[in-house]
Design a protein around this motif. Structure first.
Motif, PDB file in Angstrom:
ATOM      1  N   PRO A   1       0.857  -1.231  -0.304  1.00 42.43           N
ATOM      2  CA  PRO A   1      -0.132  -0.260   0.504  1.00 42.43           C
ATOM      3  C   PRO A   1       0.931   0.496  -0.330  1.00 42.43           C
ATOM      4  O   PRO A   1       2.422   1.337   0.744  1.00 42.43           O
ATOM      5  N   ALA A   2       0.312   2.027  -0.388  1.00 39.66           N
ATOM      6  CA  ALA A   2       0.407   3.571  -0.890  1.00 39.66           C
ATOM      7  C   ALA A   2       0.940   4.034   0.807  1.00 39.66           C
ATOM      8  O   ALA A   2      -0.229   3.995   1.552  1.00 39.66           O
ATOM      9  N   SER A   3       1.769   4.881   0.858  1.00 42.77           N
ATOM     10  CA  SER A   3       1.742   5.853   2.094  1.00 42.77           C
ATOM     11  C   SER A   3       0.975   7.070   2.053  1.00 42.77           C
ATOM     12  O   SER A   3       1.158   7.550   0.382  1.00 42.77           O
ATOM     13  N   GLU A   4       0.731   7.600   3.138  1.00 43.83           N
ATOM     14  CA  GLU A   4      -0.271   8.784   2.623  1.00 43.83           C
ATOM     15  C   GLU A   4       0.324   9.843   2.194  1.00 43.83           C
ATOM     16  O   GLU A   4      -0.204  10.815   1.207  1.00 43.83           O
ATOM     17  N   SER A   5       1.829  10.245   2.121  1.00 43.08           N
ATOM     18  CA  SER A   5       2.481  10.981   1.183  1.00 43.08           C
ATOM     19  C   SER A   5       2.327  10.478  -0.014  1.00 43.08           C
ATOM     20  O   SER A   5       2.434  11.917  -0.939  1.00 43.08           O
ATOM     21  N   LEU A   6       2.175   9.811  -0.444  1.00 37.38           N
ATOM     22  CA  LEU A   6       2.773   9.319  -1.835  1.00 37.38           C
ATOM     23  C   LEU A   6       0.998   9.013  -2.558  1.00 37.38           C
ATOM     24  O   LEU A   6       1.363   9.835  -3.430  1.00 37.38           O
ATOM     25  N   GLU A   7       0.462   8.823  -1.360  1.00 36.17           N
ATOM     26  CA  GLU A   7      -1.392   8.927  -1.771  1.00 36.17           C
ATOM     27  C   GLU A   7      -1.339  10.650  -2.947  1.00 36.17           C
ATOM     28  O   GLU A   7      -1.873  11.027  -3.528  1.00 36.17           O
ATOM     29  N   LEU A   8      -0.904  11.320  -1.565  1.00 38.54           N
ATOM     30  CA  LEU A   8      -0.842  12.717  -2.150  1.00 38.54           C
ATOM     31  C   LEU A   8      -0.460  13.251  -2.958  1.00 38.54           C
ATOM     32  O   LEU A   8      -1.366  14.420  -3.722  1.00 38.54           O
ATOM     33  N   LEU A   9       0.726  12.759  -3.748  1.00 38.35           N
ATOM     34  CA  LEU A   9       1.448  13.006  -4.693  1.00 38.35           C
ATOM     35  C   LEU A   9       0.766  12.440  -5.729  1.00 38.35           C
ATOM     36  O   LEU A   9       0.170  12.832  -7.396  1.00 38.35           O
ATOM     37  N   ALA A  10       0.066  11.062  -5.530  1.00 40.90           N
ATOM     38  CA  ALA A  10      -0.191  10.798  -7.505  1.00 40.90           C
ATOM     39  C   ALA A  10      -1.579  11.085  -7.533  1.00 40.90           C
ATOM     40  O   ALA A  10      -1.820  11.008  -8.657  1.00 40.90           O
ATOM     41  N   GLU A  11      -2.465  11.296  -6.401  1.00 47.53           N
ATOM     42  CA  GLU A  11      -3.948  11.778  -6.866  1.00 47.53           C
ATOM     43  C   GLU A  11      -3.890  13.502  -6.661  1.00 47.53           C
ATOM     44  O   GLU A  11      -4.272  13.676  -7.965  1.00 47.53           O
ATOM     45  N   ASP A  12      -3.597  13.568  -5.865  1.00 40.72           N
ATOM     46  CA  ASP A  12      -3.266  15.054  -6.391  1.00 40.72           C
ATOM     47  C   ASP A  12      -2.041  16.139  -6.331  1.00 40.72           C
ATOM     48  O   ASP A  12      -1.758  17.318  -7.284  1.00 40.72           O
ATOM     49  N   GLY A  13      -0.592  15.623  -6.680  1.00 44.12           N
ATOM     50  CA  GLY A  13       0.235  16.934  -7.259  1.00 44.12           C
ATOM     51  C   GLY A  13       0.888  17.443  -6.230  1.00 44.12           C
ATOM     52  O   GLY A  13       1.732  17.957  -7.031  1.00 44.12           O
ATOM     53  N   ASP A  14       0.664  17.054  -5.543  1.00 44.46           N
ATOM     54  CA  ASP A  14       1.358  17.433  -4.058  1.00 44.46           C
ATOM     55  C   ASP A  14       2.825  16.701  -3.009  1.00 44.46           C
ATOM     56  O   ASP A  14       2.735  15.759  -2.959  1.00 44.46           O
ATOM     57  N   ALA A  15       4.027  17.277  -3.386  1.00 41.17           N
ATOM     58  CA  ALA A  15       5.258  16.284  -3.670  1.00 41.17           C
ATOM     59  C   ALA A  15       5.469  17.072  -1.797  1.00 41.17           C
ATOM     60  O   ALA A  15       6.305  16.566  -1.381  1.00 41.17           O
ATOM     61  N   SER A  16       4.937  17.619  -1.458  1.00 40.93           N
ATOM     62  CA  SER A  16       5.252  18.574  -0.174  1.00 40.93           C
ATOM     63  C   SER A  16       5.357  17.466   1.181  1.00 40.93           C
ATOM     64  O   SER A  16       6.466  17.465   1.582  1.00 40.93           O
ATOM     65  N   MET A  17       4.588  16.564   1.019  1.00 38.26           N
ATOM     66  CA  MET A  17       4.297  16.042   2.566  1.00 38.26           C
ATOM     67  C   MET A  17       5.720  14.345   2.386  1.00 38.26           C
ATOM     68  O   MET A  17       6.174  14.643   2.964  1.00 38.26           O
ATOM     69  N   LEU A  18       5.918  14.264   0.712  1.00 34.56           N
ATOM     70  CA  LEU A  18       6.704  13.427   0.590  1.00 34.56           C
ATOM     71  C   LEU A  18       8.141  13.823   1.081  1.00 34.56           C
ATOM     72  O   LEU A  18       8.988  13.055   1.468  1.00 34.56           O
ATOM     73  N   ALA A  19       8.185  14.532   0.778  1.00 34.75           N
ATOM     74  CA  ALA A  19       9.623  15.154   0.634  1.00 34.75           C
ATOM     75  C   ALA A  19      10.274  14.930   2.488  1.00 34.75           C
ATOM     76  O   ALA A  19      10.797  15.007   2.588  1.00 34.75           O
ATOM     77  N   ALA A  20       8.811  15.285   2.985  1.00 34.90           N
ATOM     78  CA  ALA A  20       8.978  15.592   4.054  1.00 34.90           C
ATOM     79  C   ALA A  20       9.746  14.015   4.872  1.00 34.90           C
ATOM     80  O   ALA A  20      10.293  13.857   5.850  1.00 34.90           O
ATOM     81  N   ASP A  21       8.580  13.575   4.827  1.00 32.40           N
ATOM     82  CA  ASP A  21       8.736  11.755   5.168  1.00 32.40           C
ATOM     83  C   ASP A  21      10.179  12.116   4.313  1.00 32.40           C
ATOM     84  O   ASP A  21      10.742  10.715   5.510  1.00 32.40           O
ATOM     85  N   ILE A  22      10.869  11.661   3.542  1.00 30.01           N
ATOM     86  CA  ILE A  22      12.409  11.250   2.908  1.00 30.01           C
ATOM     87  C   ILE A  22      13.473  11.694   3.698  1.00 30.01           C
ATOM     88  O   ILE A  22      14.027  11.475   4.085  1.00 30.01           O
ATOM     89  N   GLU A  23      12.811  13.373   4.278  1.00 32.91           N
ATOM     90  CA  GLU A  23      14.024  14.196   4.986  1.00 32.91           C
ATOM     91  C   GLU A  23      13.812  13.206   6.381  1.00 32.91           C
ATOM     92  O   GLU A  23      15.049  13.424   6.646  1.00 32.91           O
ATOM     93  N   GLY A  24      13.309  12.636   7.182  1.00 36.22           N
ATOM     94  CA  GLY A  24      12.427  12.823   8.027  1.00 36.22           C
ATOM     95  C   GLY A  24      13.328  11.137   8.397  1.00 36.22           C
ATOM     96  O   GLY A  24      13.547  10.127   9.218  1.00 36.22           O
ATOM     97  N   ILE A  25      13.467  10.267   6.932  1.00 39.44           N
ATOM     98  CA  ILE A  25      13.625   8.477   7.600  1.00 39.44           C
ATOM     99  C   ILE A  25      15.637   8.860   7.680  1.00 39.44           C
ATOM    100  O   ILE A  25      16.052   8.301   8.774  1.00 39.44           O
ATOM    101  N   GLY A  26      16.116   9.377   7.335  1.00 37.53           N
ATOM    102  CA  GLY A  26      18.037   9.514   7.979  1.00 37.53           C
ATOM    103  C   GLY A  26      18.829   9.047   7.470  1.00 37.53           C
ATOM    104  O   GLY A  26      19.072   9.290   6.551  1.00 37.53           O
ATOM    105  N   ALA A  27      18.794   6.933   8.189  1.00 38.77           N
ATOM    106  CA  ALA A  27      19.619   6.821   7.115  1.00 38.77           C
ATOM    107  C   ALA A  27      19.378   6.258   5.686  1.00 38.77           C
ATOM    108  O   ALA A  27      18.331   6.236   5.079  1.00 38.77           O
ATOM    109  N   GLY A  28      20.752   6.480   5.123  1.00 44.37           N
ATOM    110  CA  GLY A  28      20.844   6.578   3.767  1.00 44.37           C
ATOM    111  C   GLY A  28      20.324   6.994   3.001  1.00 44.37           C
ATOM    112  O   GLY A  28      20.171   6.255   2.097  1.00 44.37           O
ATOM    113  N   ILE A  29      19.298   8.131   3.648  1.00 43.06           N
ATOM    114  CA  ILE A  29      19.134   9.381   2.600  1.00 43.06           C
ATOM    115  C   ILE A  29      20.137  10.739   2.316  1.00 43.06           C
ATOM    116  O   ILE A  29      20.474  11.266   3.600  1.00 43.06           O
ATOM    117  N   LEU A  30      21.373  10.660   1.529  1.00 43.05           N
ATOM    118  CA  LEU A  30      22.563  11.722   1.518  1.00 43.05           C
ATOM    119  C   LEU A  30      21.083  13.350   1.751  1.00 43.05           C
ATOM    120  O   LEU A  30      22.440  14.131   2.134  1.00 43.05           O
TER     121      LEU A  30
END
Length: 736
Positions: A139-168
């Motif tokens: 299943p898609a995350s809530e932030s991916l759903e927001l991008l995929a249905e509405d074209g809003d990348a802001s929440m997904l970008a915040a989620d990615i930034e919060g992952i930490g390890a593995g994200i440069l």
């Protein structure tokens, strides 16, 4: 989900106009032209040049063939970083050092059948240990759903930034080149991303295809390599390493043809299958690749020392793929030079006499005569003595001459008014010139792949469209050839008609309720008629036996946004009313029933009597729309109050108003909708083999939808999206 403000600005504009690491995929993606994975060699033709050795073989020059005969960069192993090694144009001066990159994302969708904006998106520099954007088949995350249905990348970008390890590092790309504010990119526009990447790092990208319900383009879950195996930064187009993905969050509708798609787009039903208004195009035809398959092979002389020609086999696969089942007319073909086109987008069918007769009636006779008189056409013909039924094939051999080796073809989509499957204007060459200057046959598998990739469904603009499979003037239904109304748009264009012929329920079925008097004790009799009025309309169909009930207003036959009951599913998919009638009995409704024993076709009706009181004054019914997958008519979930909240019935005039306000056409959400009126799993004459045979509405998981390599179809049961290389171009360039 609330639609974003920027999407509303696209309405007027649209009116006009997994890459190398996807899961464990070992197949090629189809971002660009693909090959069979073999290094094609061809026999020289004996008539090519004087003194040519007819027994010699030679490699086809990949730089001079259309559709690239070379192997895909991912052919050997799509999960291997080694696939990037050969593509890197960089020297190794800075191998193993950080590198500056520019990523360019160009919208080229106006070059294909579905022009679409692409939304702002996310980018991430990552290592191979994380999958920050999505996980395939989950299943898609809530932030991916927001991008995929509405074209809003802001929440997904915040989620990615919060992952930490593995994200440069990560960010959002949202401002078109030359723009000064965040906006989607329209055809002809682009985004650019600049950053410094570390050795061995990988690139992740994702953005919404706006002309969809919940489709994104993206890299594989673990991104793609930014550096070759020797440590040098890559410098190449990476479109072939991308895919389209269905986020699995909203029920799909035809690309660029759904009411739940932006802009502005209402929020659509979940893909897991819930009841909603039936509000999508009834005129969609699936992609050409779901209707027709083409294969090719060499034909050698008796001692197999020279190629005599190429044998083509055209196969009607519409029943196999199932989204839209139709016969195809005999194949009209021509071999010509580069000055000839059977299809001219924006032109008129009248410019090529005979194209109208082929497109409307499947008759290629006049077209063959026209092509006989064109000097640049070396050969032409028609293959097949009758329409090519689903599952049938026609085979024929072609022997091209140098200078007149470009193949074009056209065949009518028989269950339409004037739609044809034909190639893009440039056609497909059968010959090439090798490094020694000899004219040689191209690899037949590559020719066939080019034919499949370049064929589209075209509307030739000669006859007004109706619902394919159900219109009174489509070829199988018309009384005489050439009987439909003229098309208001007389231009040749990609077939793209998002009209919903069921938008007005009253144009399909008329419901009348007449007060038939009372017995003096508060019991009022009514006469109910449900009449099929679809005759002569663009969508001619049938209505099935009616399930009906009278109750006190506390019973809901269904709930919008909720799953259908087994009884409603049985009625909506197969026209079987008995189970729904039993559900009403089990709910304690004392007055209920089923009216009719068989479907009623245009002009027919179901007429029956009911009795209501001031306490039990609500009436509802349900009947299936045939042909369809799971479409039904009803008075909403509760029905209409025959008494209007009072102690006596409404007047006949007020009843008519209440009926008009309440009558709706609904999608039960229990079976995947197929195209127009000819889906293999629809209830209807000559369609589904038995009840309950269609696929579920959706699985709710992120999944690949881009068509696969070498002609394989996308992982989507009905709608096929254009190849990614027809919509977007993404390049990675080191800054030197």
């Amino acid at each position: 989900m609330k639609r974003q403000v920027w999407l509303t600005t696209l309405l007027g504009i649209l009116a006009v106009g997994c890459g190398d690491d996807v899961a464990s995929a070992d197949t090629d993606t189809d971002g660009g032209s693909t090959s069979t994975g073999e290094d094609p060699t061809t026999m020289t033709t004996s008539s090519t040049t004087t003194g040519a050795d007819s027994t010699s073989t030679t490699d086809v020059d990949p730089d001079t063939t259309q559709g690239s005969d070379t192997e895909d960069s991912d052919t050997e192993d799509s999960d291997s970083e080694d696939s990037d090694t050969e593509d890197s144009d960089s020297d190794d001066t800075n191998a193993g050092e950080p590198a500056d990159f520019v990523i360019t994302i160009e919208n080229i969708s106006d070059q294909g059948p579905v022009p679409t904006p692409f939304s702002p998106g996310v980018w991430v520099e990552q290592d191979a240990t994380v999958q920050p954007i999505y996980t395939l088949n989950a299943p898609a995350s809530e932030s991916l759903e927001l991008l995929a249905e509405d074209g809003d990348a802001s929440m997904l970008a915040a989620d990615i930034e919060g992952i930490g390890a593995g994200i440069l590092q990560s960010g959002v790309f949202d401002t078109p080149v030359g723009g000064d504010a965040a906006a989607p990119i329209m055809p002809g526009e682009s985004y650019e991303i600049s950053f410094t990447a570390q050795p061995e790092s990988r690139l992740g990208l994702a953005s919404m295809m706006v002309a969809s319900n919940d489709v994104i383009w993206a890299t594989g879950p673990a991104g793609i390599s930014l550096f070759a195996a020797n440590g040098t930064p890559i410098d190449r187009e990476i479109t072939g390493d991308l895919n389209l993905f269905d986020a699995g969050t909203e029920a799909n509708q035809p690309p660029a043809g759904g009411a739940y798609q932006p802009p502005p787009g209402a929020v659509g039903p979940e893909e897991s299958g819930v009841i909603s208004m039936r509000d999508e195009s009834t005129r969609h035809i699936v992609a050409a690749r779901r209707l027709l398959d083409i294969s090719a092979e060499y034909v050698f002389n008796d001692d197999e020392t020279a190629i005599e020609g190429v044998m083509f086999t055209f196969t009607n696969i519409s029943a196999e793929t199932g989204g839209f089942v139709t016969a195809l007319s005999p194949i009209s073909w021509a071999l010509h030079d580069d000055t000839v086109s059977l299809i001219t987008p924006g032109g008129a069918a009248a410019d090529l006499p005979g194209l109208e007769a082929l497109a409307e009636d499947g008759d290629g006779t006049e077209l063959a005569t026209t092509l006989d008189g064109v000097a640049a056409v070396d050969q032409n013909g028609s293959e097949g003595d009758a329409p090519i039924a689903p599952g049938e094939s026609v085979s024929f051999m072609l022997t091209p001459e140098p200078g007149s080796d470009i193949l074009s073809f056209a065949t009518m989509v028989v269950m339409s008014n004037d739609a044809v499957i034909a190639l893009e204007p440039q056609g497909v060459p059968m010959l090439d010139v090798n490094d020694e200057g000899d004219v040689v046959y191209r690899n037949p598998d590559t020719i066939a792949e080019d034919l499949r990739n370049l064929m589209e469904v075209w509307d030739v603009g000669t006859e007004a469209n109706e619902t394919p499979g159900a219109g009174p003037n489509i070829a199988p239904n018309q009384d005489f050839p050439n009987t439909g109304d003229a098309d208001e748009d007389a231009t040749i264009r990609y077939y793209f008609d998002n009209t919903n012929d069921l938008a007005d329920p009253g144009s399909f079925a008329m419901v009348e309720i007449v007060n038939d008097g009372d017995d003096g004790a508060g019991n009022f009799d009514f006469l109910v008629s449900v009449t099929n009025v679809s005759g002569g309309t663009p969508f001619q169909g049938a209505i099935t036996p009616v399930a009906w009930g009278v109750h006190d207003g506390t019973f809901n036959m269904f709930e919008m946004g909720m799953a259908a009951s087994p009884g409603l599913e049985s009625l909506a998919e197969d026209g079987e009313a008995g189970v729904l009638d039993q559900e009403m009995m089990d709910a304690g409704i004392s007055l209920h029933g089923v009216e009719g024993m068989a479907p009623e076709f245009p002009g027919g009706d179901f007429t029956f009597a009911i009795t209501a009181t001031a306490d039990d004054s609500f009436f509802n019914f349900a009947t299936m729309v045939v042909p369809s997958n799971d479409t039904f008519l009803a008075f909403g979930s509760t029905g209409i109050d025959l008494f209007g909240g009072g102690m006596t019935p409404l007047s006949d005039e007020d009843l008519a108003t209440a009926i008009a306000d309440a009558l709706g056409i609904y999608d039960a959400g229990t079976e995947q909708n197929q195209a127009a009126a000819r889906g293999r799993d629809m209830a209807g004459p000559g369609l589904q083999a038995g009840p309950d045979t269609g696929a579920n509405e959706g699985n709710g998981n992120v999944r690949i939808v881009t068509p696969g390599a070498s002609g394989s179809l996308a992982n989507e049961p009905v709608w096929e999206y254009p190849r990614l290389d027809q919509m977007i171009r993404v390049t990675v360039s080191p800054v030197r």
